[in-house]
Motif scaffolding. Structure first.
Motif, PDB file in Angstrom:
ATOM      1  N   ASP A 128      -0.899   7.390  -2.211  1.00 53.18           N
ATOM      2  CA  ASP A 128      -2.020   7.263  -3.145  1.00 53.18           C
ATOM      3  C   ASP A 128      -3.251   7.940  -2.559  1.00 53.18           C
ATOM      4  N   GLU A 129      -4.258   8.097  -3.424  1.00 47.80           N
ATOM      5  CA  GLU A 129      -5.523   8.650  -2.946  1.00 47.80           C
ATOM      6  C   GLU A 129      -6.121   7.696  -1.911  1.00 47.80           C
ATOM      7  N   GLN A 144      -9.561  -5.430  -0.722  1.00 51.91           N
ATOM      8  CA  GLN A 144      -9.328  -6.475  -1.721  1.00 51.91           C
ATOM      9  C   GLN A 144      -8.015  -7.229  -1.532  1.00 51.91           C
ATOM     10  N   LYS A 191      -9.115   6.682  -1.360  1.00 49.09           N
ATOM     11  CA  LYS A 191     -10.069   5.677  -1.845  1.00 49.09           C
ATOM     12  C   LYS A 191      -9.330   4.485  -2.466  1.00 49.09           C
ATOM     13  N   VAL A 192      -8.173   4.741  -3.074  1.00 50.80           N
ATOM     14  CA  VAL A 192      -7.365   3.644  -3.617  1.00 50.80           C
ATOM     15  C   VAL A 192      -6.824   2.785  -2.472  1.00 50.80           C
ATOM     16  N   ILE A 193      -6.358   3.452  -1.414  1.00 54.42           N
ATOM     17  CA  ILE A 193      -5.853   2.726  -0.243  1.00 54.42           C
ATOM     18  C   ILE A 193      -6.969   1.893   0.382  1.00 54.42           C
ATOM     19  N   ASN A 194      -8.137   2.490   0.502  1.00 52.44           N
ATOM     20  CA  ASN A 194      -9.282   1.801   1.103  1.00 52.44           C
ATOM     21  C   ASN A 194      -9.647   0.556   0.299  1.00 52.44           C
ATOM     22  N   ARG A 195      -9.604   0.676  -1.029  1.00 51.16           N
ATOM     23  CA  ARG A 195      -9.933  -0.468  -1.883  1.00 51.16           C
ATOM     24  C   ARG A 195      -8.865  -1.560  -1.766  1.00 51.16           C
ATOM     25  N   GLN A 196      -7.583  -1.158  -1.664  1.00 54.64           N
ATOM     26  CA  GLN A 196      -6.504  -2.131  -1.515  1.00 54.64           C
ATOM     27  C   GLN A 196      -6.639  -2.932  -0.220  1.00 54.64           C
ATOM     28  N   ILE A 221       0.852  -1.185   0.000  1.00 53.49           N
ATOM     29  CA  ILE A 221       0.000   0.000   0.000  1.00 53.49           C
ATOM     30  C   ILE A 221       0.886   1.232   0.000  1.00 53.49           C
TER      31      ILE A 221
END
Length: 424
Positions: A220-221, A231, A223-228, A216
């Motif tokens: 990064d933004e 998932q 929301k990208v971190i949250n999605r990583q 991670i």
């Protein structure tokens, strides 16, 4: 011996031959005993095993005792047989007695008892150890004297007497495991052999290369971190700033998801939840690293070279899988996913696969003492970055390079050694 009848001498001769057979069989039985089974039986309180083990603590004295007894009865038997022969056949009886006694001793006092003892060492050694123990006590001064003279003679010849060790080398232990047969299930044999191989394998051989590390980037933004986080296929994820070289630490997804459930998840809370980095020097043998993980209460570490640059990532699960095989989600795709069989019998292989995994999966024999991946092995062989459709033969295997991108070989077609092309 004129006063002793011939029949009495024959009885004495028979008894001496029986004693000779006893000493011959005892020697073979005692020396044939499995020392490890013997120690196991002795530790469980088996009296015969305890006696035999005690005698074998000084094998020089035991052999000396047996040889003294054997030679004594054989010489005495020879003298009596000569007397009997002369009484029955005169001067010709010496030759007859010598020939007959040699055959009798060879068959009944040597070959037969030694064969029986070799086939049933415990059944012979354990009972005979009772008499051998008492004979050793009775003849101790004589046995010690003979051993002293023998040791002195060996020293004059420049030969040093060294106590032999029953300890097994790694290769000898490997042979024992292989020959265990049905005594150890095949799966358990493989695990034992894998444990023996741990010191031959280093963390470089099993690590996830830095280019394949799932991590991670806190820059990064959000929301990208949250999605990583949601998932992520792994329970522990590396957190870094822009590049892996600027690693911050590892985050356990359990902690990240807990923050999310409490609606307290943010970049700052993520950074506060990371665990300190643990570094592993490249070249560390797996058996050493396994002990280091246990000692330091760690499960994951970054592999660094001599300059401190991050080369990859290794986990406790990776080492355990070297012993028991794949049992959990790996940080790297499994070999079976990297190898795809084609209709013509050839294989399309992801060139990022490690040579060890490729050999293990396919039972092939690509060299493992150089580059760790198939891509690296081909590049070292060609000494340049090839173009697609380049063919070569490496370690006896015909290869065709299918795809090259980003200065790396991506896909390779490998033809097995026993390949037979389909008929048109």
């Amino acid at each position: 011996m004129d006063a002793i009848s011939t029949s009495a001498l024959l009885i004495v001769l028979l008894v001496l031959i029986l004693f000779s057979a006893y000493f011959s069989g005892s020697e073979t039985a005692m020396m044939t005993l499995n020392r490890y089974r013997l120690r196991h039986l002795a530790s469980n309180g088996h009296k015969g095993a305890i006696r035999a083990l005690k005698l074998l603590e000084r094998p020089d004295r035991l052999i000396g005792l047996i040889l003294i007894g054997n030679n004594l009865v054989n010489i005495l038997a020879s003298a009596i047989a000569t007397i009997i022969g002369m009484r029955l056949w005169g001067d010709l009886g010496v030759a007859i007695a010598t020939g007959v006694l040699t055959l009798v001793v060879l068959v009944f006092a040597e070959v037969t008892p030694k064969t029986i003892a070799a086939l049933n060492p415990e059944r012979i050694a354990f009972p005979s150890s009772i008499l051998l123990r008492w004979l050793l006590i009775l003849l101790a001064p004589f046995v010690k004297g003979v051993n002293l003279i023998t040791s002195g003679f060996l020293r004059l010849m420049g030969i040093k007497t060294v106590n032999s060790s029953d300890a097994l080398s790694q290769e000898e232990l490997r042979t024992v495991v292989h020959e265990a047969g049905a005594l150890i299930p095949q799966r358990h044999q493989e695990m034992l052999l894998s444990i023996l191989d741990l010191e031959k394998v280093t963390v470089e051989d099993i690590m996830v290369p830095r280019s394949d590390i799932y991590g991670i980037n806190v820059n990064d933004e959000f929301k990208v971190i949250n999605r990583q986080v949601i998932q992520s296929p792994h329970t522990r994820v590396l957190v870094y700033r822009d590049t892996v070289d600027d690693a911050v630490g590892f985050i356990h997804l359990r902690d990240a998801l807990r923050l999310q459930s409490k609606e307290q998840f943010s970049k700052s809370s993520l950074l506060r939840a990371v665990k300190e980095l643990y570094f592993v020097p490249e070249g560390t043998p797996l058996n050493v690293q396994l002990a280091n993980f246990q000692q330091n209460k760690e499960r994951i570490g970054l592999v660094v070279d001599e300059y401190g640059d991050i080369q990859g990532l290794v986990t406790l699960e990776d080492i355990l899988e070297e012993i028991v095989g794949d049992f959990t989600t790996s940080m790297l795709t499994t070999p079976s996913e990297d190898i795809k069989v084609q209709q013509d019998g050839s294989y399309l292989v992801d060139a990022s696969i490690t040579i060890r995994d490729l050999n293990k999966e396919m039972k092939w024999n690509f060299p493992t003492d150089g580059p760790k991946t198939l891509n690296g092995l081909i590049l070292e062989y060609l000494e340049e970055i090839p173009s697609a459709n380049t063919s070569l033969r490496l370690a006896g295997y015909p290869l065709e390079i299918i795809d090259v991108a980003e200065n790396m070989i991506k896909t390779v077609r490998i033809i097995p050694l026993h390949y037979h092309p389909p008929r048109a």
